[in-house]
Each structure stands twice: as C-alpha cells, then as structure tokens.
Design a protein around this motif. Structure first.
Motif, short mmCIF file in Angstrom:
data_model
loop_
_atom_site.label_atom_id
_atom_site.label_comp_id
_atom_site.label_asym_id
_atom_site.label_seq_id
_atom_site.Cartn_x
_atom_site.Cartn_y
_atom_site.Cartn_z
N ILE A 183 0.84 -1.21 0.00
CA ILE A 183 0.00 0.00 0.00
C ILE A 183 0.87 1.25 0.00
O ILE A 183 0.50 2.25 -0.59
CB ILE A 183 -1.02 0.00 1.15
CG1 ILE A 183 -1.98 1.16 0.99
CG2 ILE A 183 -0.35 0.00 2.52
CD1 ILE A 183 -3.29 1.01 1.67
N GLN A 184 2.04 1.16 0.63
CA GLN A 184 2.95 2.31 0.60
C GLN A 184 4.35 1.88 0.98
O GLN A 184 4.55 0.81 1.55
CB GLN A 184 2.47 3.41 1.55
CG GLN A 184 2.50 2.98 3.01
CD GLN A 184 2.25 4.15 3.95
OE1 GLN A 184 1.15 4.67 4.00
NE2 GLN A 184 3.28 4.56 4.68
N GLY A 238 5.52 6.64 2.12
CA GLY A 238 4.33 7.41 2.48
C GLY A 238 3.53 7.75 1.24
O GLY A 238 4.09 8.03 0.18
N ILE A 239 2.21 7.70 1.36
CA ILE A 239 1.34 7.88 0.19
C ILE A 239 1.54 9.25 -0.44
O ILE A 239 1.66 9.38 -1.67
CB ILE A 239 -0.14 7.66 0.59
CG1 ILE A 239 -0.36 6.20 0.99
CG2 ILE A 239 -1.07 8.05 -0.56
CD1 ILE A 239 -1.73 5.91 1.55
N LYS A 240 1.59 10.28 0.41
CA LYS A 240 1.67 11.64 -0.12
C LYS A 240 3.00 11.84 -0.87
O LYS A 240 3.02 12.39 -1.97
CB LYS A 240 1.56 12.64 1.04
CG LYS A 240 1.14 13.99 0.62
CD LYS A 240 0.63 14.79 1.83
CE LYS A 240 0.68 16.25 1.51
NZ LYS A 240 1.52 17.01 2.44
N ALA A 241 4.09 11.38 -0.28
CA ALA A 241 5.40 11.53 -0.93
C ALA A 241 5.43 10.76 -2.25
O ALA A 241 5.95 11.25 -3.26
CB ALA A 241 6.50 11.03 0.00
#
Lengths: 124, 380
Positions: free
Chosen positions: B38-39, B42-45
């Motif tokens: 899933i990551q 980090g998802i945002k990065a």
C-alpha cells in the motif's frame, strides 16, 4: 509526569487531575499522512472506550477512543491548521485533547512505556 | 480500497515481487486476493513523486489475457462495445464488459497484439474481477478462439513525467514513435517485454509486461535511476482519483452502466449503430432517454475533511446521491470525490453538500479530471 498507553495506540499524560491524550508514533506510522483531525469540543462528556476524535489519513478515517472517562477541557486547536503535526510530533505537539479524570481507578488497566513497547513488538 | 469481499475467506496470494516490496520497506495489505504494497515511504510523498518524477508500481495482480485465432476481433466485438475492426495493431482502447442490461461487469484495456499473421488481442482486466472475467469471456467466445491467461507474467507501471526518460535508459529506443494508447515489444535480458504507453495516474507512463522471473531484475534496473521510486496502492488510488478515472468495485459496478458512468466514449459510434455486443439494446435505450437518472460527477470540497465512499450528497434537504470514491488530493490541497447524483443537479458549478459524521460539507460539481492529464499524445 506518568505516561500511560492503550492497546488502541493512544498515550495519556497525567498531570494532577488532567489527562492529555494523543496517538503514538506507532499509530501515526500505521495511519500514514494525516490530512484532518477532528477533536472533541470543550465540555464534551467522554466515556471510556467510546469514540472521542477522528483522524483522517490520505488512506482512511480512523476513530480515536477515550482511554478513560471524563470531560473534555480543550482540543488541540493547532491541529486544525496543521494536522501533519500528528505525523511529525505525535507524542508532543500533535496531542489531540485534554480532559478531566472522572475515576483514577481507570488508569490502572493501562500500560506503561515498557509494556506498550513490548505490546507493539508483538504486533509486527 | 476494499475490493476484497470475494476474497475474505482465502489467504491472499503473493505477487512475483513480494520479497522485493518487503525489501524496499513496503507495508503489505490484502487487496484483490493478493498481498500488495500500500505504501513505502508514504502515500503523499509517493503521489507527489509520481506527479513530478516517476513512480514504479507493481500491478501484477491484474489479469493479462490473450484472445487469439482467426476471427478473434470479431468474436470480441460480440462481447465488447469497442470497434476492434478499426483498432490497428499496436493500438490500445479502453473498453467494458457489460451484462445484458448494460451493467458494468468490469473495465479493461484491449490492445490489438496481432503479428506474424496471427490475429490476437491482449486484455488487461482488474485483479479482483479477473476470474469472473475469464469465465464470462470463455462462456461467450466461440470454441475455436483461444484465450490464454498470462498467469506467469508480471505487470509493472512506470508513471510520471520522467517515466519515458527513465525507461529509455533501461530499454533504449523502446519509446521511439510510441504514443499514448499504443504498445510495442522489446527484447530485454533475453526475454520479450510488452510495453504499453498507458496507465492509471493521468501522467505519461508505461505498463510493462514481462515474465515474472525477470520482474525483480527490471524493477531493480529502473530503481537505479534517480528519478524513479517505488509507489504503492495508496498513491495509485489518490492519483487516479485526481485524474478522474473510475475504480471498478467503487465508481463502477454491475449496478452502473456506461451512460450514467460518463463512459459513453467506450460505446464506439460505429458499434452503437451496428450493435451486436452484449448490453447493446440496454445502452441504446439509455442513450435514447437523453441521459440517466443518475450520473457520475466530480465534487470539490473545501477545507481538509475528506468525504469517503458511502457519504450522502444533498441539495438543500433532499438526498440526491452518494459518494463512490473520495479522499484528500495531495496535488490540490483539498478533498475531492466522485459521486453518482441525480442528473438534474450535475451541471458544473452546482453547489451541493456532503454529509460526513453529522456535518454538512459544501461541495461543488467539478469537471473531471480534477488534475489535468499529462499524456504523450501523438501530434500533441
């Protein structure tokens, strides 16, 4: 100032008859990037193990439960503008809310730092 | 991100790159019957990296099917609403599997992969739906048409503005004269690699099919390039949402149809006239009604509180729809959502509200995509 932990990955600092509550570094790492935190308003009556706050990560919404019973005295207003404080400083600046303590006996079932650390290691 | 209802009772399978993901710090979650990353950091990065550089995604859970034999195109035209007669070799089209009532069974990419005199089409279908799709296709394809499931092939997606330059360094020349929605083959380390210029992020990028045995080697070679970082399912979801691309099982289901889903373009004009595909009559009836009762729209929210799948959409006191995907947009800095709403409220700019935990959040109907596509189109 004693710090306690719950199996729901919250930390609780006790100072006199006031408790400050947040989520642990382990919890923030599991949640990922946090984009919104909904803290309870002052005066909200909280019952132990009931929903107290909501944290929204990029992934999903998660509930934060009241580790003890009491009345909310303050939500962390800084999280409205900077929810990412929960990622960068989960166990300090990223605190969620403060509350009065209705029943100090409820603290007895909580973990200390060493017990919480062992608990987390058991999860991986 | 809970496309797993059919798989809850089965232990998830491992992807060919399972160990590679773990070695690169991935957090693995069950998705579509597989343990998937899933990551990583980090998802945002990972999201922002893919929008500015190149993200490497493992999408080997998706089903890669080859339908071949004389008349394969005509046989598929009896199932899909796409015109395959006009699809040149090496070209890709978005299409749908429909039931008789026009309900969407899955969405897919179909490539004309005919060569050396053998007529063939490659279908890439959703991981969670692939077993159902294989059954549906086999049931509706004539016996003399072959269908192979490439169960031993991996599929890697390299997405982002730096994707082409990065892929060129590993497989020189492979992007020459290759544009959006086209595919080609290249030889790499003694194996054949299929390269499609397509993706699910709204960015330029490639989907690379190769034998599972060589997937880690290719992933390693790509990751050696400074502009490439691994990206997980979380970023894939936020990127496709910004790009306005629907996710099967959420924005598209058997209860939705191409007209209400805003996928009328997948009902190719010549096929609307010629008919002869499953669901044609139902789709034509909906088109003739001049619109559906409900349509898929984009909604832009203010503030930071995201509206998730299942949240209800309101116009004044009236409930007029439901959110099917929603989240925080890292690129835009505010939440966005896709919803099905009553079509009379679907005009761009209409002010609505979404209810989230007792709060009424203002939401504005917004044209899709939320973030402009950045495809390498021929002639652009």
């Amino acid at each position: 100032m004693p710090r306690y932990f719950t199996e729901e990955h919250e930390w609780i600092d006790i100072e006199g008859d006031t408790a400050t509550i947040g989520i642990t570094d382990y919890a923030q790492a599991q949640l990922g990037d946090i984009v919104f935190v909904e803290t309870p308003q002052s005066g909200t009556e909280l019952a132990k193990s009931k929903e107290a706050a909501v944290v929204e990560s990029v992934k999903a919404a998660s509930d934060v439960y009241a580790p003890i019973s009491g009345t909310v005295t303050e939500g962390n207003a800084a999280l409205e503008e900077e929810p990412e404080l929960v990622n960068s400083s989960p166990e300090d600046e990223g605190w969620f809310f403060r509350m009065s303590i209705s029943d100090t006996a409820e603290l007895e079932g909580l973990m200390d730092e060493a017990a919480y650390k062992a608990f987390c290691e058991g999860l991986d | 991100m809970s496309e797993t209802q059919d798989f809850e009772d089965l232990p998830p399978e491992k992807l060919p790159l399972d160990q590679w993901h773990r070695d690169h710090g991935a957090r693995m979650v069950p998705f579509a019957g597989y343990e998937m990353p899933i990551q990583y950091e980090g998802i945002k990065a990972e999201h922002e990296w893919t929008r500015s550089k190149a993200g490497l995604f493992d999408v080997s859970h998706m089903g890669q099917l080859i339908v071949s034999g004389d008349g394969a195109g005509a046989a598929l035209e009896a199932i899909l609403p796409a015109s395959l007669a006009s699809l040149k070799p090496g070209h890709i089209r978005y299409s749908l599997l429909l039931n008789e009532s026009g309900g969407i069974l899955d969405d897919l990419m179909v490539t004309n992969s005919s060569r050396d005199g053998v007529e063939a089409f490659t279908l890439v279908v959703n991981g969670a739906m692939k077993w159902d799709d294989i059954g549906w296709l086999r049931e509706h394809l004539p016996d003399d048409i072959t269908m192979n499931h490439l169960a031993d092939s991996a599929l890697l997606a390299l997405q982002g503005p730096e994707a082409a330059a990065a892929l060129e360094r590993v497989i020189p020349g492979c992007t020459d004269d290759l544009y959006f929605m086209q595919s080609t083959q290249a030889e790499w380390n003694g194996v054949e690699v299929g390269i499609a210029r397509s993706g699910y992020t709204g960015e330029d990028g490639f989907e690379i099919s190769l034998p599972a045995s060589h997937a880690a080697k290719l992933a390693d070679a790509l990751l050696e390039i400074d502009s490439v970082k691994p990206a997980g399912l979380g970023a894939r979801d936020s990127l496709r949402l910004e790009a306005g691309l629907p996710l099967y099982g959420h924005d598209l289901t058997e209860e939705t149809d191409p007209v209400s889903a805003g996928l009328g373009f997948a009902l190719t004009k010549s096929r609307r006239e010629s008919g002869g595909f499953i669901g044609h009559d139902a789709c034509m009836a909906r088109l003739a009604m001049d619109g559906s009762a409900q349509v898929r729209v984009g909604l832009t929210l203010e503030g930071r509180l995201p509206a998730r799948e299942g949240a209800t959409v309101h116009c004044g006191d009236a409930m007029i729809g439901t959110v099917t995907s929603g989240g925080f947009s890292p690129t835009l800095g505010h939440p966005i959502a896709m919803a099905y709403i009553d079509s009379e409220h679907a005009e761009i700019g209409t002010q609505l509200s979404i209810e989230v935990r007792g709060r009424s959040l203002p939401a504005t109907v917004t044209s899709l995509p939320f973030v402009p596509h950045n495809y390498a189109r021929k002639g652009a």
